[in-house]
Design a protein around this motif. Structure first.
Motif, short mmCIF file in Angstrom:
data_model
loop_
_atom_site.label_atom_id
_atom_site.label_comp_id
_atom_site.label_asym_id
_atom_site.label_seq_id
_atom_site.Cartn_x
_atom_site.Cartn_y
_atom_site.Cartn_z
N TYR A 230 0.86 -1.18 0.00
CA TYR A 230 0.00 0.00 0.00
C TYR A 230 0.90 1.23 0.00
O TYR A 230 2.09 1.13 0.32
N ARG A 231 0.32 2.37 -0.33
CA ARG A 231 1.09 3.61 -0.23
C ARG A 231 0.18 4.74 0.22
O ARG A 231 -1.03 4.71 0.00
N GLN A 232 0.82 5.72 0.84
CA GLN A 232 0.10 6.89 1.30
C GLN A 232 0.92 8.13 1.03
O GLN A 232 2.02 8.29 1.57
N ALA A 233 0.38 8.98 0.17
CA ALA A 233 1.02 10.25 -0.14
C ALA A 233 0.51 11.32 0.83
O ALA A 233 -0.58 11.17 1.39
N PRO A 234 1.27 12.39 1.01
CA PRO A 234 0.83 13.45 1.93
C PRO A 234 -0.55 13.98 1.57
O PRO A 234 -0.82 14.31 0.41
N GLY A 235 -1.43 14.03 2.56
CA GLY A 235 -2.77 14.56 2.35
C GLY A 235 -3.74 13.62 1.65
O GLY A 235 -4.87 14.02 1.33
N LYS A 236 -3.28 12.39 1.39
CA LYS A 236 -4.14 11.43 0.70
C LYS A 236 -4.37 10.19 1.55
O LYS A 236 -3.62 9.92 2.49
N GLN A 237 -5.39 9.44 1.18
CA GLN A 237 -5.67 8.20 1.89
C GLN A 237 -4.72 7.10 1.44
O GLN A 237 -4.20 7.13 0.31
N ARG A 238 -4.51 6.13 2.32
CA ARG A 238 -3.69 4.98 1.96
C ARG A 238 -4.43 4.19 0.88
O ARG A 238 -5.64 3.97 0.97
N GLU A 239 -3.68 3.77 -0.14
CA GLU A 239 -4.28 3.02 -1.24
C GLU A 239 -3.51 1.75 -1.52
O GLU A 239 -2.29 1.68 -1.32
N LEU A 240 -4.24 0.76 -2.03
CA LEU A 240 -3.61 -0.50 -2.42
C LEU A 240 -2.84 -0.30 -3.72
O LEU A 240 -3.37 0.23 -4.69
N VAL A 241 -1.60 -0.77 -3.72
CA VAL A 241 -0.77 -0.70 -4.91
C VAL A 241 -0.77 -2.04 -5.65
O VAL A 241 -1.01 -2.10 -6.85
N ALA A 242 -0.52 -3.11 -4.91
CA ALA A 242 -0.45 -4.43 -5.52
C ALA A 242 -0.60 -5.48 -4.44
O ALA A 242 -0.24 -5.24 -3.28
N SER A 243 -1.10 -6.65 -4.82
CA SER A 243 -1.23 -7.74 -3.88
C SER A 243 -0.98 -9.06 -4.58
O SER A 243 -1.10 -9.16 -5.81
N MET B 57 -2.75 -8.72 -8.33
CA MET B 57 -3.59 -7.63 -8.80
C MET B 57 -2.85 -6.32 -8.57
O MET B 57 -2.02 -6.22 -7.66
N TYR B 58 -3.12 -5.34 -9.43
CA TYR B 58 -2.43 -4.06 -9.39
C TYR B 58 -3.42 -2.91 -9.51
O TYR B 58 -4.43 -3.02 -10.19
N ALA B 59 -3.06 -1.80 -8.87
CA ALA B 59 -3.81 -0.58 -9.10
C ALA B 59 -3.59 -0.15 -10.55
O ALA B 59 -2.51 -0.38 -11.12
N ASP B 60 -4.58 0.46 -11.15
CA ASP B 60 -4.47 0.87 -12.55
C ASP B 60 -3.27 1.80 -12.77
O ASP B 60 -2.63 1.75 -13.83
N SER B 61 -2.97 2.61 -11.79
CA SER B 61 -1.92 3.61 -11.93
C SER B 61 -0.52 3.00 -12.02
O SER B 61 0.42 3.69 -12.44
N VAL B 62 -0.37 1.73 -11.64
CA VAL B 62 0.97 1.12 -11.65
C VAL B 62 1.06 -0.07 -12.58
O VAL B 62 2.15 -0.65 -12.73
N LYS B 63 -0.03 -0.45 -13.21
CA LYS B 63 -0.01 -1.60 -14.12
C LYS B 63 1.01 -1.39 -15.22
O LYS B 63 1.09 -0.31 -15.83
N GLY B 64 1.80 -2.43 -15.47
CA GLY B 64 2.82 -2.36 -16.51
C GLY B 64 4.13 -1.75 -16.04
O GLY B 64 5.14 -1.81 -16.76
N ARG B 65 4.13 -1.17 -14.85
CA ARG B 65 5.36 -0.55 -14.32
C ARG B 65 5.87 -1.26 -13.06
O ARG B 65 7.07 -1.34 -12.83
N PHE B 66 4.95 -1.75 -12.24
CA PHE B 66 5.31 -2.40 -10.97
C PHE B 66 5.05 -3.89 -11.07
O PHE B 66 4.10 -4.33 -11.74
N THR B 67 5.86 -4.68 -10.38
CA THR B 67 5.69 -6.12 -10.31
C THR B 67 5.84 -6.59 -8.86
O THR B 67 6.84 -6.27 -8.21
N ILE B 68 4.84 -7.32 -8.40
CA ILE B 68 4.89 -7.88 -7.05
C ILE B 68 5.22 -9.36 -7.13
O ILE B 68 4.69 -10.09 -7.99
N THR B 69 6.11 -9.81 -6.27
CA THR B 69 6.48 -11.22 -6.18
C THR B 69 6.64 -11.59 -4.71
O THR B 69 6.72 -10.71 -3.85
#
Length: 121
Positions: free
Chosen positions: A37-50, A58-70
């Motif tokens: 998960y990640r949390q930017a200043p002033g924003k809610q914590r969001e799921l990045v990948a699981s 599964m990946y958040a749309d904003s990181v698909k194709g750029r991030f890989t979870i293993t």
């Protein structure tokens, strides 16, 4: 006691890469899902990948194709490979794992302490 320890954060230029690690230790009977998960200043914590215990991801749309979870179930560790980083990826990144400490205790969620990722030139 179960602990999650993250590492790998830091400062990187736009377009760069980082690899985050999160190792679970302590009394562990089994691990189900693991995630970042990640949390930017002033924003809610969001799921990045699981990633589930059978390897489904599964990946958040904003990181698909750029991030890989293993995950490495021998080391009880989950990784997040982050490529083509953007300024909007700047946040504190937290890992979460659903762990069963022993066969008498049901699964529950455990969180790491967070690691800062800053993408800036």
């Amino acid at each position: 006691q179960v602990q999650l320890v993250e590492s790998g954060g830091g400062l990187v230029q736009p377009g760069g890469s980082l690899r985050l690690s999160c190792a679970a230790s302590g009394s562990i009977f089994s691990i189900n899902a693991m995630g970042w998960y990640r949390q930017a200043p002033g924003k809610q914590r969001e799921l990045v990948a699981s990633i589930t215990s059978d390897g489904s991801t599964m990946y958040a749309d904003s990181v698909k194709g750029r991030f890989t979870i293993t995950r490495d179930d021998v080391k009880n560790t989950v990784y997040l490979e982050m490529n083509s980083l953007k300024a909007e990826d700047t946040a504190v990144y937290y890992c979460k794992s659903t762990i069963r400490p022993n066969k008498f205790i049901p699964y529950r969620d455990y969180w790491g302490q967070g690691t800062q990722v800053t993408v800036s030139s």
